[in-house]
Design a protein around this motif. Structure first.
Motif, PDB file in Angstrom:
ATOM      1  N   ARG A   3       0.801  -1.102   0.073  1.00 47.13           N
ATOM      2  CA  ARG A   3       0.100  -0.004  -0.025  1.00 47.13           C
ATOM      3  C   ARG A   3       0.767   1.424  -0.021  1.00 47.13           C
ATOM      4  NH1 ARG A   3      -3.377   2.404   4.667  1.00 47.13           N
ATOM      5  NH2 ARG A   3      -4.745   3.736   3.888  1.00 47.13           N
ATOM      6  N   LEU A   4       0.617   2.292  -0.968  1.00 47.59           N
ATOM      7  CA  LEU A   4       1.212   3.564  -0.975  1.00 47.59           C
ATOM      8  C   LEU A   4       0.316   4.608  -0.557  1.00 47.59           C
ATOM      9  CD1 LEU A   4       2.840   3.142  -4.465  1.00 47.59           C
ATOM     10  CD2 LEU A   4       3.747   2.438  -2.258  1.00 47.59           C
ATOM     11  N   VAL A   5       0.918   5.290   0.451  1.00 48.76           N
ATOM     12  CA  VAL A   5       0.036   6.522   1.030  1.00 48.76           C
ATOM     13  C   VAL A   5       0.928   7.586   0.800  1.00 48.76           C
ATOM     14  CG1 VAL A   5      -1.189   7.540   2.934  1.00 48.76           C
ATOM     15  CG2 VAL A   5      -1.032   5.032   2.815  1.00 48.76           C
ATOM     16  N   LEU A  20       6.221  16.383  -0.852  1.00 47.56           N
ATOM     17  CA  LEU A  20       5.068  15.257  -0.973  1.00 47.56           C
ATOM     18  C   LEU A  20       6.004  14.305  -0.312  1.00 47.56           C
ATOM     19  CD1 LEU A  20       3.424  15.801  -4.626  1.00 47.56           C
ATOM     20  CD2 LEU A  20       2.754  16.729  -2.174  1.00 47.56           C
ATOM     21  N   SER A  21       5.259  13.301   0.404  1.00 51.72           N
ATOM     22  CA  SER A  21       5.753  11.959   0.879  1.00 51.72           C
ATOM     23  C   SER A  21       4.881  10.929   0.433  1.00 51.72           C
ATOM     24  CB  SER A  21       5.801  12.172   2.513  1.00 51.72           C
ATOM     25  OG  SER A  21       6.600  13.146   2.849  1.00 51.72           O
ATOM     26  N   CYS A  22       5.502   9.798   0.282  1.00 48.73           N
ATOM     27  CA  CYS A  22       4.943   8.798  -0.370  1.00 48.73           C
ATOM     28  C   CYS A  22       5.486   7.329   0.645  1.00 48.73           C
ATOM     29  CB  CYS A  22       4.752   8.287  -1.616  1.00 48.73           C
ATOM     30  SG  CYS A  22       4.278   6.802  -2.063  1.00 48.73           S
ATOM     31  N   VAL A  92      -3.431  16.444  -9.539  1.00 49.58           N
ATOM     32  CA  VAL A  92      -3.258  15.518  -8.502  1.00 49.58           C
ATOM     33  C   VAL A  92      -1.905  14.816  -8.452  1.00 49.58           C
ATOM     34  CG1 VAL A  92      -4.150  13.524  -7.533  1.00 49.58           C
ATOM     35  CG2 VAL A  92      -5.656  15.315  -8.373  1.00 49.58           C
ATOM     36  N   TYR A  93      -1.240  14.626  -7.613  1.00 53.37           N
ATOM     37  CA  TYR A  93      -0.111  14.009  -7.620  1.00 53.37           C
ATOM     38  C   TYR A  93      -0.207  12.405  -7.235  1.00 53.37           C
ATOM     39  CZ  TYR A  93       2.468  18.172  -9.033  1.00 53.37           C
ATOM     40  OH  TYR A  93       2.829  19.421  -9.782  1.00 53.37           O
ATOM     41  N   TYR A  94       0.591  11.257  -7.885  1.00 51.80           N
ATOM     42  CA  TYR A  94       0.455  10.088  -7.647  1.00 51.80           C
ATOM     43  C   TYR A  94       1.819   9.544  -7.467  1.00 51.80           C
ATOM     44  CZ  TYR A  94      -4.415  10.409  -9.348  1.00 51.80           C
ATOM     45  OH  TYR A  94      -5.614  10.865  -9.548  1.00 51.80           O
ATOM     46  N   CYS A  95       2.001   8.909  -6.402  1.00 49.24           N
ATOM     47  CA  CYS A  95       3.229   7.963  -6.180  1.00 49.24           C
ATOM     48  C   CYS A  95       2.880   6.704  -6.877  1.00 49.24           C
ATOM     49  CB  CYS A  95       3.293   7.680  -4.736  1.00 49.24           C
ATOM     50  SG  CYS A  95       4.711   6.645  -4.391  1.00 49.24           S
ATOM     51  N   ASN A  96       3.980   6.345  -7.603  1.00 48.20           N
ATOM     52  CA  ASN A  96       4.154   5.045  -8.197  1.00 48.20           C
ATOM     53  C   ASN A  96       5.340   4.228  -7.525  1.00 48.20           C
ATOM     54  OD1 ASN A  96       5.360   3.425 -10.814  1.00 48.20           O
ATOM     55  ND2 ASN A  96       3.114   3.009 -10.555  1.00 48.20           N
ATOM     56  N   ALA A  97       5.211   2.878  -7.509  1.00 47.98           N
ATOM     57  CA  ALA A  97       6.357   2.082  -7.309  1.00 47.98           C
ATOM     58  C   ALA A  97       6.217   0.750  -8.056  1.00 47.98           C
ATOM     59  CB  ALA A  97       6.443   1.783  -5.804  1.00 47.98           C
ATOM     60  N   GLN A 114      -3.030   6.822  -3.802  1.00 49.47           N
ATOM     61  CA  GLN A 114      -4.377   7.211  -3.995  1.00 49.47           C
ATOM     62  C   GLN A 114      -4.416   8.713  -4.664  1.00 49.47           C
ATOM     63  OE1 GLN A 114      -2.902   7.571  -1.276  1.00 49.47           O
ATOM     64  NE2 GLN A 114      -3.266   9.390  -0.196  1.00 49.47           N
ATOM     65  N   GLY A 115      -3.228   9.602  -4.380  1.00 49.98           N
ATOM     66  CA  GLY A 115      -3.251  10.813  -5.063  1.00 49.98           C
ATOM     67  C   GLY A 115      -3.264  11.728  -4.036  1.00 49.98           C
TER      68      GLY A 115
END
Length: 122
Positions: A3-5, A20-22, A92-97, A114-115
């Motif tokens: 899960r990425l938050v 921003l943090s993820c 909207v900024y999204y983290c991807n891994a 989730q953005g």
């Protein structure tokens, strides 16, 4: 399941900064690639910054020199420091891994956060 938050979005004035943090949680071995994407209304999601494990970071031309991606492996967290913000950074900024998991130790599995909304006023 990984899960990425994301966190750290919000409202900023032009010329201001946000970070921003993820944070990743769940059972996994390690990240192969972590990155940030963004999507504005009516536009496709675009790559902002990308950080491969052991490789060179890359940035979209529109953010070079203003944004910096970094990671803290001990905290399983990736950051995006955004300086000199411009109204066109609003999205909207999204983290991807891309993650190596215990069930897929050789083939990275993709995950999205989730953005988080970033709004830059002029």
């Amino acid at each position: 399941q990984v899960r990425l938050v994301e966190s750290g979005g919000g409202l900023a004035q032009a010329g201001g900064s946000l970070r921003l943090s993820c944070a990743a949680s769940g059972g996994f071995i390690r990240f192969s690639v972590m990155g940030w994407y963004r999507q504005s209304p009516g536009k496709q999601r675009e790559l902002v910054a990308r950080m491969p494990s052991g490789g060179s970071t890359s940035y979209a031309d529109s953010v070079k020199g203003r944004f910096t991606i970094s990671r803290d492996n001990a905290k399983n967290t990736v950051y995006l420091q955004m300086n000199s913000l411009e109204p066109q950074d609003t999205a909207v900024y999204y983290c991807n891994a891309q993650i190596l998991t215990y069930t897929s130790p050789n083939t990275p599995v993709g995950a999205w956060g989730q953005g988080t909304q970033v709004t830059v006023s002029s």
